[in-house]
Design a protein around this motif. Structure first.
Motif, PDB file in Angstrom:
ATOM      1  N   LEU A  18      54.209  25.414  56.567  1.00 15.51           N
ATOM      2  CA  LEU A  18      53.088  25.518  57.517  1.00 15.51           C
ATOM      3  C   LEU A  18      53.563  25.712  58.956  1.00 15.51           C
ATOM      4  CD1 LEU A  18      50.513  22.970  56.061  1.00 15.51           C
ATOM      5  CD2 LEU A  18      50.258  25.442  56.194  1.00 15.51           C
ATOM      6  N   LYS A  19      54.734  25.161  59.282  1.00  7.74           N
ATOM      7  CA  LYS A  19      55.266  25.364  60.635  1.00  7.74           C
ATOM      8  C   LYS A  19      55.650  26.826  60.859  1.00  7.74           C
ATOM      9  CE  LYS A  19      58.252  22.890  62.874  1.00  7.74           C
ATOM     10  NZ  LYS A  19      59.558  22.212  63.062  1.00  7.74           N
ATOM     11  N   SER A  20      56.041  27.503  59.770  1.00 12.28           N
ATOM     12  CA  SER A  20      56.557  28.874  59.898  1.00 12.28           C
ATOM     13  C   SER A  20      55.480  29.940  59.748  1.00 12.28           C
ATOM     14  CB  SER A  20      57.655  29.121  58.852  1.00 12.28           C
ATOM     15  OG  SER A  20      57.085  29.119  57.551  1.00 12.28           O
ATOM     16  N   VAL A  21      54.259  29.557  59.355  1.00 11.59           N
ATOM     17  CA  VAL A  21      53.221  30.592  59.149  1.00 11.59           C
ATOM     18  C   VAL A  21      52.069  30.439  60.143  1.00 11.59           C
ATOM     19  CG1 VAL A  21      53.768  30.815  56.692  1.00 11.59           C
ATOM     20  CG2 VAL A  21      51.903  29.318  57.350  1.00 11.59           C
ATOM     21  N   ARG A  22      51.614  31.575  60.622  1.00 13.12           N
ATOM     22  CA  ARG A  22      50.401  31.626  61.454  1.00 13.12           C
ATOM     23  C   ARG A  22      49.572  32.779  60.943  1.00 13.12           C
ATOM     24  NH1 ARG A  22      51.301  27.450  62.680  1.00 13.12           N
ATOM     25  NH2 ARG A  22      51.622  26.357  64.626  1.00 13.12           N
ATOM     26  N   HIS A  23      48.423  32.466  60.372  1.00 14.32           N
ATOM     27  CA  HIS A  23      47.591  33.524  59.781  1.00 14.32           C
ATOM     28  C   HIS A  23      46.139  33.082  59.845  1.00 14.32           C
ATOM     29  CE1 HIS A  23      45.876  36.152  56.646  1.00 14.32           C
ATOM     30  NE2 HIS A  23      46.836  36.975  57.009  1.00 14.32           N
ATOM     31  N   PRO A  24      45.197  34.025  60.130  1.00 15.12           N
ATOM     32  CA  PRO A  24      43.779  33.624  60.242  1.00 15.12           C
ATOM     33  C   PRO A  24      43.192  33.008  58.976  1.00 15.12           C
ATOM     34  CG  PRO A  24      44.020  36.037  60.335  1.00 15.12           C
ATOM     35  CD  PRO A  24      45.380  35.448  60.469  1.00 15.12           C
ATOM     36  N   HIS A  25      43.827  33.239  57.803  1.00 21.49           N
ATOM     37  CA  HIS A  25      43.283  32.682  56.559  1.00 21.49           C
ATOM     38  C   HIS A  25      44.190  31.621  55.938  1.00 21.49           C
ATOM     39  CE1 HIS A  25      39.906  35.288  56.777  1.00 21.49           C
ATOM     40  NE2 HIS A  25      40.661  36.345  56.852  1.00 21.49           N
ATOM     41  N   ILE A  26      45.011  31.010  56.784  1.00 16.44           N
ATOM     42  CA  ILE A  26      45.830  29.866  56.342  1.00 16.44           C
ATOM     43  C   ILE A  26      45.623  28.745  57.361  1.00 16.44           C
ATOM     44  CG2 ILE A  26      48.178  29.015  55.952  1.00 16.44           C
ATOM     45  CD1 ILE A  26      48.930  31.874  55.056  1.00 16.44           C
ATOM     46  N   VAL A  27      45.343  27.549  56.867  1.00 13.71           N
ATOM     47  CA  VAL A  27      45.094  26.404  57.753  1.00 13.71           C
ATOM     48  C   VAL A  27      46.318  26.171  58.639  1.00 13.71           C
ATOM     49  CG1 VAL A  27      44.848  23.892  57.761  1.00 13.71           C
ATOM     50  CG2 VAL A  27      43.402  25.254  56.289  1.00 13.71           C
ATOM     51  N   GLU A  28      46.060  25.961  59.929  1.00 11.75           N
ATOM     52  CA  GLU A  28      47.155  25.806  60.886  1.00 11.75           C
ATOM     53  C   GLU A  28      47.629  24.357  60.967  1.00 11.75           C
ATOM     54  OE1 GLU A  28      48.001  26.115  65.696  1.00 11.75           O
ATOM     55  OE2 GLU A  28      46.089  26.875  64.903  1.00 11.75           O
ATOM     56  N   LEU A  29      48.942  24.173  60.890  1.00 13.18           N
ATOM     57  CA  LEU A  29      49.540  22.863  61.162  1.00 13.18           C
ATOM     58  C   LEU A  29      49.836  22.817  62.666  1.00 13.18           C
ATOM     59  CD1 LEU A  29      50.917  20.161  60.281  1.00 13.18           C
ATOM     60  CD2 LEU A  29      53.026  21.477  60.007  1.00 13.18           C
ATOM     61  N   LYS A  30      49.119  21.950  63.387  1.00  7.98           N
ATOM     62  CA  LYS A  30      49.265  21.894  64.843  1.00  7.98           C
ATOM     63  C   LYS A  30      50.476  21.048  65.261  1.00  7.98           C
ATOM     64  CE  LYS A  30      44.329  22.567  65.772  1.00  7.98           C
ATOM     65  NZ  LYS A  30      44.361  23.596  66.826  1.00  7.98           N
ATOM     66  N   ASP A  31      50.730  19.984  64.479  1.00  7.90           N
ATOM     67  CA  ASP A  31      51.810  19.073  64.862  1.00  7.90           C
ATOM     68  C   ASP A  31      52.024  18.087  63.712  1.00  7.90           C
ATOM     69  OD1 ASP A  31      53.697  17.772  66.370  1.00  7.90           O
ATOM     70  OD2 ASP A  31      52.274  16.746  67.701  1.00  7.90           O
ATOM     71  N   PHE A  32      53.128  17.348  63.740  1.00 11.43           N
ATOM     72  CA  PHE A  32      53.254  16.218  62.803  1.00 11.43           C
ATOM     73  C   PHE A  32      53.960  15.065  63.503  1.00 11.43           C
ATOM     74  CE2 PHE A  32      57.044  18.733  62.176  1.00 11.43           C
ATOM     75  CZ  PHE A  32      58.069  17.816  61.944  1.00 11.43           C
ATOM     76  N   GLN A  33      53.580  13.839  63.137  1.00 10.73           N
ATOM     77  CA  GLN A  33      54.115  12.625  63.759  1.00 10.73           C
ATOM     78  C   GLN A  33      54.359  11.597  62.663  1.00 10.73           C
ATOM     79  OE1 GLN A  33      51.394  11.209  66.799  1.00 10.73           O
ATOM     80  NE2 GLN A  33      51.130  13.232  67.709  1.00 10.73           N
ATOM     81  N   TRP A  34      55.022  10.503  63.008  1.00  8.48           N
ATOM     82  CA  TRP A  34      55.191   9.422  62.038  1.00  8.48           C
ATOM     83  C   TRP A  34      55.332   8.090  62.771  1.00  8.48           C
ATOM     84  CZ3 TRP A  34      58.665  13.188  63.232  1.00  8.48           C
ATOM     85  CH2 TRP A  34      59.873  12.791  63.836  1.00  8.48           C
ATOM     86  N   ASP A  35      55.052   7.019  62.038  1.00  7.74           N
ATOM     87  CA  ASP A  35      55.287   5.659  62.536  1.00  7.74           C
ATOM     88  C   ASP A  35      55.893   4.860  61.379  1.00  7.74           C
ATOM     89  OD1 ASP A  35      53.173   4.951  60.863  1.00  7.74           O
ATOM     90  OD2 ASP A  35      51.684   4.918  62.484  1.00  7.74           O
ATOM     91  N   GLY A  36      55.874   3.552  61.485  1.00 10.13           N
ATOM     92  CA  GLY A  36      56.492   2.725  60.448  1.00 10.13           C
ATOM     93  C   GLY A  36      55.832   2.854  59.079  1.00 10.13           C
ATOM     94  N   ASP A  37      54.520   3.142  59.052  1.00 10.64           N
ATOM     95  CA  ASP A  37      53.778   3.145  57.778  1.00 10.64           C
ATOM     96  C   ASP A  37      53.488   4.528  57.229  1.00 10.64           C
ATOM     97  OD1 ASP A  37      53.508   0.328  57.801  1.00 10.64           O
ATOM     98  OD2 ASP A  37      51.899   0.523  59.303  1.00 10.64           O
ATOM     99  N   ASN A  38      53.190   5.483  58.130  1.00  6.27           N
ATOM    100  CA  ASN A  38      52.684   6.780  57.673  1.00  6.27           C
ATOM    101  C   ASN A  38      53.383   7.983  58.319  1.00  6.27           C
ATOM    102  OD1 ASN A  38      50.352   5.733  56.131  1.00  6.27           O
ATOM    103  ND2 ASN A  38      49.607   5.104  58.152  1.00  6.27           N
ATOM    104  N   ILE A  39      53.226   9.122  57.652  1.00  4.40           N
ATOM    105  CA  ILE A  39      53.562  10.420  58.247  1.00  4.40           C
ATOM    106  C   ILE A  39      52.225  11.131  58.449  1.00  4.40           C
ATOM    107  CG2 ILE A  39      54.736  12.633  57.890  1.00  4.40           C
ATOM    108  CD1 ILE A  39      56.632  10.985  55.968  1.00  4.40           C
ATOM    109  N   TYR A  40      52.035  11.740  59.627  1.00  2.00           N
ATOM    110  CA  TYR A  40      50.740  12.369  59.958  1.00  2.00           C
ATOM    111  C   TYR A  40      50.903  13.872  60.155  1.00  2.00           C
ATOM    112  CZ  TYR A  40      49.879   7.487  61.163  1.00  2.00           C
ATOM    113  OH  TYR A  40      49.773   6.108  61.131  1.00  2.00           O
ATOM    114  N   LEU A  41      50.115  14.636  59.413  1.00  2.13           N
ATOM    115  CA  LEU A  41      50.069  16.082  59.615  1.00  2.13           C
ATOM    116  C   LEU A  41      48.776  16.398  60.363  1.00  2.13           C
ATOM    117  CD1 LEU A  41      52.180  15.844  57.318  1.00  2.13           C
ATOM    118  CD2 LEU A  41      51.312  17.989  56.408  1.00  2.13           C
ATOM    119  N   ILE A  42      48.905  16.908  61.592  1.00  8.42           N
ATOM    120  CA  ILE A  42      47.716  17.202  62.410  1.00  8.42           C
ATOM    121  C   ILE A  42      47.355  18.665  62.178  1.00  8.42           C
ATOM    122  CG2 ILE A  42      46.801  17.324  64.771  1.00  8.42           C
ATOM    123  CD1 ILE A  42      49.426  14.978  64.757  1.00  8.42           C
TER     124      ILE A  42
END
Length: 473
Positions: free
Chosen positions: A67-91
């Motif tokens: 998702l970081k490597s693709v940008r296309h009008p018909h593919i959902v965009e991954l804006k960012d990702f973060q993590w903390d002690g409990d979870n990984i977050y895909l924004i």
């Protein structure tokens, strides 16, 4: 804020997480707002670190990488990702229209025209991935999101099972959902990129008929249907165009060696990616109109009509692509002029053709007389005669075209096996005549459909039909 099941969403410094949009094996997706920009709505996929095993970690890393490597009008965009002690977050980009599964369920079935627009958009995303050797491997309606309900367009999501995979790379890991899984994946657990084409066929079948081809009451029944060697039969209702049925049957071919290839899929006349709305649509339409006007002025009515029809096939996507109201109105006005002229030419040509039809075709009668010793050839000629009769009576164009195509399919096989002689000459001439009639009818159908589409787009008030709201942005 509590969500379903009494759980509160996790906290993230930059975002306010609100309602839960859905949950899977190891992730929950929330709707969220960015604190610094209250207007920006996103979807945040929260993956609990505790739930991750070695395979799910690999899947997640692959999803982020792709998702970081693709940008296309018909593919959902991954804006960012973060993590903390409990979870990984895909924004992720937020899609307000929900998923395709719910969209189909609330409408029971989708009209062929709407299903075709969605299929074109899905094909567009798949071509982008295919060109980069990426296979999704978990295509299903739940993983296809809609940008909105007012003007829906597709966004391919959930790349958790995706792989960098050339068409000839074989895999052995069972992935995806059994209802949408290719038989070779379930039966042999050995497969390649072509499994995505089978899944497209199942999704398309479900959109058109309201249920997937292997709909079952139990897993045992489902497994039995998947393992069977029987060809997938298409229901007779609703009635579909010949191109639509042909594509479905070729996608839902159990043997991957006989299944339609990616190249054939992208160029199939039903997918017709050439006529997808885009920046070049108007220029292509205009160039064809210039040629049509020249032919019209030279008195070549058939060539002019054909070019006007081809131009309309680009004008309709040009209208859909245009966002400026004034320019849209100017295009619509031009389209109306060309449609009117095409209608006049159609009447002129139809009048000439009717005269020819009413005069009969003595060559066909002679050919039928010469073919009484060949029941299969005689039967195909009878079907051709039925098509001509229907056309003469002005009956259903779709049914007439089906008859022409049926007879031509048989006659071309007969011609290949026919020895040199008078019958072969007559058969060759008859095939040429029938092909001309079938092409003419096809153009009439396309022109009529383009006219309806152009008119539906000109309406200021949207009707309840999904068709009028399916606009590619």
């Amino acid at each position: 804020m509590a969500t379903g099941g009494g759980w509160a969403p996790p906290r993230l410094d930059e975002f306010i997480l609100t309602e839960r949009l859905g949950s899977g094996t190891y992730a929950t997706v929330y709707k969220a707002y960015r604190k610094k920009n209250a207007r920006e709505v996103v979807a945040i996929k929260c993956v609990s670190k505790k739930s991750l095993n070695k395979v799910s970690v690999e899947n997640l890393l692959t999803e982020i990488e792709i998702l970081k490597s693709v940008r296309h009008p018909h593919i959902v965009e991954l804006k960012d990702f973060q993590w903390d002690g409990d979870n990984i977050y895909l924004i992720m980009e937020y899609c307000a229209g929900g998923d395709l599964s719910r969209f189909i369920r609330t409408r029971r079935i989708l009209p062929e025209k709407v299903a075709r627009i969605f299929l074109q958009q899905l094909a567009c995303a798949l071509k982008f991935l295919h060109d980069r050797n990426i296979s999704h491997l978990d295509l299903k309606p739940q993983n296809i999101l809609l940008s909105s309900l007012e003007k829906p367009y597709l966004k391919l999501a959930d790349f958790g099972f995706a792989q960098h995979m050339s068409p000839w790379d074989e895999k052995h890991v069972l992935r995806g959902s059994p209802l949408y899984m290719a038989p070779e994946m379930v039966c042999n657990r050995q497969y390649d990129a072509r499994v995505d084409l089978w899944s497209v066929g199942v999704i398309f079948y479900e959109a058109l008929f309201g249920r997937p081809p292997f709909a079952s009451k139990s897993f045992t029944e489902l497994e039995e249907k998947i393992r069977s060697n029987r060809a997938i039969e298409l229901p007779s209702r609703p009635r579909l165009s010949w191109e639509c049925r042909d594509l479905l049957q070729r996608l839902l071919e159990r043997d991957p060696e006989k299944r339609i290839s990616f190249e054939e899929f992208f160029t199939h006349p039903f997918v017709d990616m050439e006529h997808m709305p885009g920046a070049e649509s108007l220029a292509k339409a205009t160039a064809l109109v210039v040629e049509a006007v020249k032919k019209d002025q030279q008195g070549d009515s058939s060539a002019a009509l054909s070019l006007y029809c081809k131009a309309l096939e680009y004008f309709v996507p040009a209208l859909r692509y245009e966002t400026d109201a004034r320019r849209k109105e100017a295009i619509k006005s031009k389209v109306n002029q060309y449609v009117s002229r095409a209608e006049e030419l159609k009447v002129l040509i139809a009048s000439n053709n009717k005269t020819l039809l009413q005069q009969g075709n003595p060559a066909r009668d002679i050919l039928k007389e010469m073919s009484k010793d060949k029941p299969r050839l005689y039967a195909a000629l009878e079907v051709a005669s039925a098509a001509v009769s229907k056309e003469e009576e002005g009956k259903d164009d779709y049914e007439t075209l089906d008859l022409y195509q049926q007879s031509l399919g048989e006659l071309l096989l007969m011609l290949a096996a026919e020895p040199v002689g008078r019958r072969r000459e007559l058969l060759h001439a008859e095939i040429q005549t029938l092909m001309g009639r079938a092409e003419y009818l096809k153009e009439q159908i396309k022109m009529r459909e383009s006219q309806w589409e152009a008119e539906s787009m000109g309406k200021e008030v949207l009707s309840d039909s999904v068709w009028s709201s399916c606009t590619l942005q």
